[in-house]
Design a protein around this motif. Structure first.
Motif, mmCIF file in Angstrom:
data_model
loop_
_atom_site.group_PDB
_atom_site.id
_atom_site.type_symbol
_atom_site.label_atom_id
_atom_site.label_comp_id
_atom_site.label_asym_id
_atom_site.label_seq_id
_atom_site.Cartn_x
_atom_site.Cartn_y
_atom_site.Cartn_z
ATOM 1 N N ALA A 359 0.830 -1.207 0.000
ATOM 2 C CA ALA A 359 0.000 0.000 0.000
ATOM 3 C C ALA A 359 0.866 1.259 0.000
ATOM 4 C CB ALA A 359 -0.932 -0.004 1.213
ATOM 5 N N LEU A 360 1.930 1.264 0.789
ATOM 6 C CA LEU A 360 2.828 2.421 0.833
ATOM 7 C C LEU A 360 3.508 2.633 -0.511
ATOM 8 C CD1 LEU A 360 4.424 1.791 4.350
ATOM 9 C CD2 LEU A 360 2.931 3.707 3.734
ATOM 10 N N GLY A 361 3.913 1.529 -1.156
ATOM 11 C CA GLY A 361 4.556 1.640 -2.461
ATOM 12 C C GLY A 361 3.585 2.108 -3.531
ATOM 13 N N LYS A 362 2.366 1.604 -3.485
ATOM 14 C CA LYS A 362 1.350 1.963 -4.473
ATOM 15 C C LYS A 362 1.043 3.458 -4.438
ATOM 16 C CE LYS A 362 -3.434 0.875 -5.773
ATOM 17 N NZ LYS A 362 -4.621 0.040 -5.432
ATOM 18 N N HIS A 363 1.024 4.035 -3.240
ATOM 19 C CA HIS A 363 0.715 5.460 -3.093
ATOM 20 C C HIS A 363 1.959 6.337 -3.143
ATOM 21 C CE1 HIS A 363 -3.082 3.708 -1.699
ATOM 22 N NE2 HIS A 363 -3.627 4.891 -1.926
ATOM 23 N N LYS A 364 3.115 5.713 -3.340
ATOM 24 C CA LYS A 364 4.397 6.429 -3.511
ATOM 25 C C LYS A 364 4.690 7.400 -2.372
ATOM 26 C CE LYS A 364 4.224 5.974 -8.533
ATOM 27 N NZ LYS A 364 4.258 6.655 -9.845
ATOM 28 N N LEU A 365 4.453 6.938 -1.155
ATOM 29 C CA LEU A 365 4.764 7.768 0.004
ATOM 30 C C LEU A 365 6.268 7.723 0.302
ATOM 31 C CD1 LEU A 365 1.852 7.102 2.524
ATOM 32 C CD2 LEU A 365 2.084 8.897 0.813
ATOM 33 N N ASP A 366 6.797 8.843 0.724
ATOM 34 C CA ASP A 366 8.228 8.955 1.025
ATOM 35 C C ASP A 366 8.478 8.414 2.432
ATOM 36 O OD1 ASP A 366 10.875 9.529 1.120
ATOM 37 O OD2 ASP A 366 10.641 11.716 1.171
ATOM 38 N N VAL A 367 8.740 7.112 2.533
ATOM 39 C CA VAL A 367 8.938 6.456 3.828
ATOM 40 C C VAL A 367 10.427 6.407 4.166
ATOM 41 C CG1 VAL A 367 8.643 4.323 5.138
ATOM 42 C CG2 VAL A 367 6.857 5.078 3.544
ATOM 43 N N THR A 368 10.785 6.961 5.315
ATOM 44 C CA THR A 368 12.173 6.945 5.758
ATOM 45 C C THR A 368 12.509 5.647 6.483
ATOM 46 O OG1 THR A 368 12.073 9.348 6.051
ATOM 47 C CG2 THR A 368 13.897 8.190 7.118
ATOM 48 N N TYR A 369 11.514 5.105 7.181
ATOM 49 C CA TYR A 369 11.757 3.953 8.047
ATOM 50 C C TYR A 369 10.441 3.232 8.291
ATOM 51 C CZ TYR A 369 12.156 1.752 12.698
ATOM 52 O OH TYR A 369 12.090 0.887 13.761
ATOM 53 N N ILE A 370 10.493 1.900 8.320
ATOM 54 C CA ILE A 370 9.301 1.124 8.658
ATOM 55 C C ILE A 370 9.729 -0.172 9.320
ATOM 56 C CG2 ILE A 370 9.205 0.034 6.378
ATOM 57 C CD1 ILE A 370 6.107 0.046 6.703
ATOM 58 N N ARG A 371 8.992 -0.610 10.326
ATOM 59 C CA ARG A 371 9.326 -1.853 11.028
ATOM 60 C C ARG A 371 8.060 -2.488 11.594
ATOM 61 N NH1 ARG A 371 14.085 -3.917 13.788
ATOM 62 N NH2 ARG A 371 15.193 -2.012 13.239
ATOM 63 N N ASN A 372 7.981 -3.801 11.459
ATOM 64 C CA ASN A 372 6.906 -4.576 12.071
ATOM 65 C C ASN A 372 7.287 -4.836 13.525
ATOM 66 O OD1 ASN A 372 5.033 -6.434 12.910
ATOM 67 N ND2 ASN A 372 5.316 -7.855 11.210
ATOM 68 N N ILE A 373 6.570 -4.235 14.474
ATOM 69 C CA ILE A 373 6.913 -4.375 15.894
ATOM 70 C C ILE A 373 5.889 -5.234 16.642
ATOM 71 C CG2 ILE A 373 8.157 -2.180 15.929
ATOM 72 C CD1 ILE A 373 5.755 -0.967 17.416
ATOM 73 N N THR A 374 5.117 -6.025 15.894
ATOM 74 C CA THR A 374 4.072 -6.843 16.510
ATOM 75 C C THR A 374 4.636 -7.764 17.588
ATOM 76 O OG1 THR A 374 2.895 -6.832 14.403
ATOM 77 C CG2 THR A 374 2.197 -8.451 16.029
ATOM 78 N N LYS A 375 5.809 -8.338 17.353
ATOM 79 C CA LYS A 375 6.413 -9.253 18.320
ATOM 80 C C LYS A 375 7.617 -8.648 19.034
ATOM 81 C CE LYS A 375 4.914 -13.378 15.817
ATOM 82 N NZ LYS A 375 5.326 -14.652 15.160
ATOM 83 N N SER A 376 7.847 -7.364 18.825
ATOM 84 C CA SER A 376 8.968 -6.677 19.464
ATOM 85 C C SER A 376 8.548 -6.089 20.803
ATOM 86 C CB SER A 376 9.485 -5.560 18.552
ATOM 87 O OG SER A 376 10.388 -4.721 19.240
ATOM 88 N N THR A 377 9.483 -6.018 21.737
ATOM 89 C CA THR A 377 9.209 -5.376 23.022
ATOM 90 C C THR A 377 8.878 -3.906 22.836
ATOM 91 O OG1 THR A 377 10.883 -6.869 23.921
ATOM 92 C CG2 THR A 377 10.061 -5.180 25.387
ATOM 93 N N ARG A 378 9.243 -3.361 21.713
ATOM 94 C CA ARG A 378 8.941 -1.957 21.396
ATOM 95 C C ARG A 378 7.449 -1.661 21.549
ATOM 96 N NH1 ARG A 378 9.734 3.414 21.127
ATOM 97 N NH2 ARG A 378 8.957 4.337 19.200
ATOM 98 N N ARG A 379 6.593 -2.642 21.307
ATOM 99 C CA ARG A 379 5.146 -2.406 21.369
ATOM 100 C C ARG A 379 4.698 -2.016 22.774
ATOM 101 N NH1 ARG A 379 5.801 -7.916 21.965
ATOM 102 N NH2 ARG A 379 4.241 -9.090 23.142
ATOM 103 N N PHE A 380 5.472 -2.428 23.803
ATOM 104 C CA PHE A 380 5.113 -2.047 25.179
ATOM 105 C C PHE A 380 5.408 -0.575 25.433
ATOM 106 C CE2 PHE A 380 6.245 -6.668 26.003
ATOM 107 C CZ PHE A 380 4.933 -7.082 26.056
ATOM 108 N N PHE A 381 6.399 -0.024 24.710
ATOM 109 C CA PHE A 381 6.783 1.377 24.907
ATOM 110 C C PHE A 381 5.774 2.338 24.289
ATOM 111 C CE2 PHE A 381 10.738 -0.876 25.485
ATOM 112 C CZ PHE A 381 11.438 -0.134 26.421
ATOM 113 N N VAL A 382 5.129 1.916 23.217
ATOM 114 C CA VAL A 382 4.298 2.852 22.458
ATOM 115 C C VAL A 382 2.807 2.672 22.735
ATOM 116 C CG1 VAL A 382 5.978 2.985 20.600
ATOM 117 C CG2 VAL A 382 4.160 1.288 20.447
ATOM 118 N N PHE A 383 2.430 1.574 23.405
ATOM 119 C CA PHE A 383 1.006 1.322 23.615
ATOM 120 C C PHE A 383 0.414 2.324 24.587
ATOM 121 C CE2 PHE A 383 -2.385 -0.798 26.073
ATOM 122 C CZ PHE A 383 -3.287 -0.962 25.059
#
Length: 383
Positions: A359-383
């Motif tokens: 979807a991001l590629g189709k809409h040609k958005l300028d993405v600097t960074y992307i990460r799947n954090i579904t199983k990362s401990t990072r999800r506890f920091f942002v919830f």
């Protein structure tokens, strides 16, 4: 295939793909597993030759393969990892009424594994490490140490239980002399002392710095020195408090990979607990991640219904919130929040990460960074 043969095969693969820097470090790990001083001396000679001929990659590979052949013929007894080296049950450390309380925490630590300890500042990471290192007394619970060698009092225990704080003490004299002093205190003979010290200097990339003093080393090389000094003692349980704090990104990755490899030694494995703010780098090498929030312990696998019913994606892009929401119109987007300069997108589990990328590629958005954090401990920091 035995673990020793698998490690040697991995080294061969690195050299065949011309990744000689990593290959040589892994070769040294194979050599250390042998505990053979003759092989150590050959590694030392090869290290010296390598530093004098930095551009002769082909000959380095030939010499390394010849040394690997000798290593492969040296029998190595594998360590049994089944017994936990540390068991903590219901540990609570309280600083008094209405003040910070750590715990209750129950953990089992095994040799050969890396445990990442993460959490925001002030949530008890250093306190937990100091409790496990027996520098702080705890109020409730039990701690049981099952180390192989020390069988006596706390002094014996501390010889194999090592804690390195974030700020280490200044030392005097040369790097090499300080490392030799470590082994001399254990009664190691001068000849063996020299060999083991030079081997560890080579392993941690300190060859061209061995005659320098404290004031002549960068923060990164001071940390390498501390690790070399610690590993010369052959610890069984190693506790590191923010060892990556003063290192650049590349140095962080190298140190973590080195620690992972050393902890996975075939005959002298180490149990490592490592606290750090560098969450993603730590997660790459950790067998288990311990997350602390307000002194409470959460395993990465533990569930929170609202979190675990979602695909969670972290996105840094140069677009407005509404534009990003429109991009995901067909992807069951449940929530999009802006957190710390980045977007956190929560999708229904029917949505896959490749669909998000598409979807991001189709809409040609300028993405600097992307990460799947579904199983990362990072999800506890942002919830």
């Amino acid at each position: 295939m035995t673990k020793a043969k698998a490690r040697i095969k991995q080294v061969v693969t690195f050299f065949e793909n011309r990744d000689t820097v990593l290959g040589f470090r892994k070769l040294m790990d194979c050599a250390i597993d042998t505990q053979n001083l003759d092989i150590y001396n050959e590694v030392i000679e090869l290290t010296d030759w390598k530093e004098k001929h930095p551009d002769n990659e082909n000959e380095l590979t030939e010499k390394s393969f010849a040394l690997l052949n000798k290593i492969s013929k040296t029998p190595i007894a594998e360590y049994d990892h089944n017994k936990p080296v540390l068991i903590g049950n219901g540990i609570i450390k309280s600083y008094g009424y209405n003040r910070f309380t750590l715990g209750p925490i129950s953990i089992k630590i095994h040799k050969g594994e890396v445990y990442g300890l993460v959490g925001e500042n002030g949530n008890g990471k250093t306190t937990l490490l100091r409790v496990l290192a027996k520098e702080l007394k705890y109020n409730q619970g039990t701690l049981e140490y099952n180390l192989d060698k020390p069988k006596g009092d706390d002094y014996d225990l501390r010889s194999k239980l090592v804690y390195i704080p974030q700020r280490t003490k200044k030392w005097y004299g040369s790097l090499k002399d300080n490392l030799k002093l470590v082994l001399s205190s254990y009664g190691v003979s001068p000849e063996e002392n020299e060999t083991r010290v030079l081997m560890m200097i080579a392993r941690f990339g300190l060859w061209n710095y061995k005659h320098l003093k404290w004031s002549e080393l960068s923060s990164g090389y001071k940390m390498r020195f501390e690790l070399a000094r610690t590993l010369l003692r052959q610890p069984e349980l190693l506790l590191l408090d923010e060892p990556l704090a003063n290192l650049d990104v590349l140095a962080q990755q190298v140190i973590l990979e080195d620690l992972k490899s050393m902890c996975n030694s075939i005959n002298n494995p180490i149990a490592l607990i490592l606290s750090s703010q560098q969450l993603y780098e730590v997660e790459k090498v950790s067998d288990k991640v311990i997350y602390l929030k307000d002194g409470k312990y959460t395993e990465n696998k533990e569930t929170n219904t609202q979190i675990n019913n979602h695909l969670i994606v972290e996105i840094d892009c140069k677009c407005e919130r509404e534009a990003l929401k429109q991009t995901f119109n067909d992807l069951n987007l449940d929530k999009l929040i802006f957190n710390g300069g980045i977007f956190i997108a929560y999708f229904n589990l029917n949505t896959s990460f490749p669909q998000v990328l598409e979807a991001l590629g189709k809409h040609k958005l300028d993405v600097t960074y992307i990460r799947n954090i579904t199983k990362s401990t990072r999800r506890f920091f942002v919830f």
